[in-house]
Design a protein around this motif. Sequence first.
Motif, PDB file in Angstrom:
ATOM      1  N   PHE A 168       0.868  -1.466   0.209  1.00  0.00           N
ATOM      2  CA  PHE A 168      -0.460   0.177  -0.427  1.00  0.00           C
ATOM      3  C   PHE A 168       0.657   0.871  -0.315  1.00  0.00           C
ATOM      4  CE2 PHE A 168      -3.021  -2.540   1.977  1.00  0.00           C
ATOM      5  CZ  PHE A 168      -3.929  -3.871   1.228  1.00  0.00           C
ATOM      6  N   GLY A 169       2.002   1.098  -0.144  1.00  0.00           N
ATOM      7  CA  GLY A 169       2.890   2.224  -0.133  1.00  0.00           C
ATOM      8  C   GLY A 169       2.907   3.681  -1.036  1.00  0.00           C
ATOM      9  N   ASP A 170       2.768   2.628  -2.275  1.00  0.00           N
ATOM     10  CA  ASP A 170       2.350   3.483  -3.276  1.00  0.00           C
ATOM     11  C   ASP A 170       1.860   4.808  -3.098  1.00  0.00           C
ATOM     12  OD1 ASP A 170       5.051   3.082  -4.032  1.00  0.00           O
ATOM     13  OD2 ASP A 170       4.170   1.675  -5.102  1.00  0.00           O
ATOM     14  N   VAL A 171       0.374   3.461  -3.036  1.00  0.00           N
ATOM     15  CA  VAL A 171      -0.613   4.384  -3.384  1.00  0.00           C
ATOM     16  C   VAL A 171      -0.973   5.366  -2.230  1.00  0.00           C
ATOM     17  CG1 VAL A 171      -3.474   4.032  -2.485  1.00  0.00           C
ATOM     18  CG2 VAL A 171      -2.036   1.837  -4.419  1.00  0.00           C
ATOM     19  N   GLU A 175      -4.050  -0.231  -6.142  1.00  0.00           N
ATOM     20  CA  GLU A 175      -2.808  -0.007  -6.547  1.00  0.00           C
ATOM     21  C   GLU A 175      -2.838  -0.056  -8.281  1.00  0.00           C
ATOM     22  OE1 GLU A 175       0.627  -1.969  -5.983  1.00  0.00           O
ATOM     23  OE2 GLU A 175      -0.209  -3.238  -5.076  1.00  0.00           O
ATOM     24  N   LYS A 176      -3.552  -0.306  -8.798  1.00  0.00           N
ATOM     25  CA  LYS A 176      -4.364  -0.172 -10.766  1.00  0.00           C
ATOM     26  C   LYS A 176      -5.541   1.426 -10.373  1.00  0.00           C
ATOM     27  CE  LYS A 176      -3.852  -4.272 -12.615  1.00  0.00           C
ATOM     28  NZ  LYS A 176      -3.895  -5.540 -13.263  1.00  0.00           N
ATOM     29  N   ALA A 177      -6.204   1.730  -9.833  1.00  0.00           N
ATOM     30  CA  ALA A 177      -7.027   3.523  -8.843  1.00  0.00           C
ATOM     31  C   ALA A 177      -6.209   4.108  -9.498  1.00  0.00           C
ATOM     32  CB  ALA A 177      -8.132   2.407  -8.686  1.00  0.00           C
ATOM     33  N   PHE A 178      -5.396   3.810  -8.839  1.00  0.00           N
ATOM     34  CA  PHE A 178      -4.311   5.120  -8.592  1.00  0.00           C
ATOM     35  C   PHE A 178      -3.475   4.870  -9.732  1.00  0.00           C
ATOM     36  CE2 PHE A 178      -7.066   5.294  -4.935  1.00  0.00           C
ATOM     37  CZ  PHE A 178      -7.176   7.288  -5.371  1.00  0.00           C
ATOM     38  N   VAL A 205      -5.273  14.647 -11.695  1.00  0.00           N
ATOM     39  CA  VAL A 205      -5.455  15.066 -10.689  1.00  0.00           C
ATOM     40  C   VAL A 205      -6.036  16.479 -10.642  1.00  0.00           C
ATOM     41  CG1 VAL A 205      -5.255  16.651  -8.233  1.00  0.00           C
ATOM     42  CG2 VAL A 205      -3.991  14.104  -9.314  1.00  0.00           C
ATOM     43  N   HIS A 206      -6.953  17.189  -9.816  1.00  0.00           N
ATOM     44  CA  HIS A 206      -7.746  18.467 -10.395  1.00  0.00           C
ATOM     45  C   HIS A 206      -7.133  19.682  -9.566  1.00  0.00           C
ATOM     46  CE1 HIS A 206     -10.776  16.557 -13.105  1.00  0.00           C
ATOM     47  NE2 HIS A 206     -11.056  15.853 -12.105  1.00  0.00           N
TER      48      HIS A 206
END
Length: 192
Positions: A44-47, A181-184, A191-192
Amino acid sequence: MMEGDSPSITCSDEYRLLQTYCLKRRKSSTKTSACVLNAQSEIFGDVAEKLTRIVDSGLLVDDGIEADSVNTDDIEKLVELLKKSGDELNEKIQKNHELVGYLQRTLSYDFFDKLTTAFITSVVPEYLQSRSKHEQIALTFEVTSRLQALDLHPMNRVMGFGAQYLQKYFAPWVKQHGGWEKAFDDDDEEVH
């Protein structure tokens, strides 16, 4: 077992990702939290890092509203406090004994749901909410992180509320996009 503490919640990806995020946001890590972070960082670190960047990209702008001067209900006061610096949040809330008492008496999943929804709505305009899931999810993580730092209730209770909220409002979107992971992935949504 208290609301938000069920084993299915505390073993969920959402809960473990919230733990990782909260540990990343905490200024000083203990040895124990560093071990948990190291074990979870592979998954989860990257997310958590991407969620942190989203929140830090200017989503939470101090609009100059002082919590003491706002003549609104408790949820709106908390939303304004949550928008401000996390370092100042605990100090300001602890000084407001009426608000501390209210939180200690009423912090439930329903309250957490209303507060988080009000917070997201105050930061992400309604017309953008269908397009900015990344921001809404990042704000949910930030609200959970800031509330668990208040030490009003056991950390796992607030974390459980955060995990429930993520499951209720964002799990289908995350699943549709291939998991956390893939969703992010950087290419998935701007990103807005």
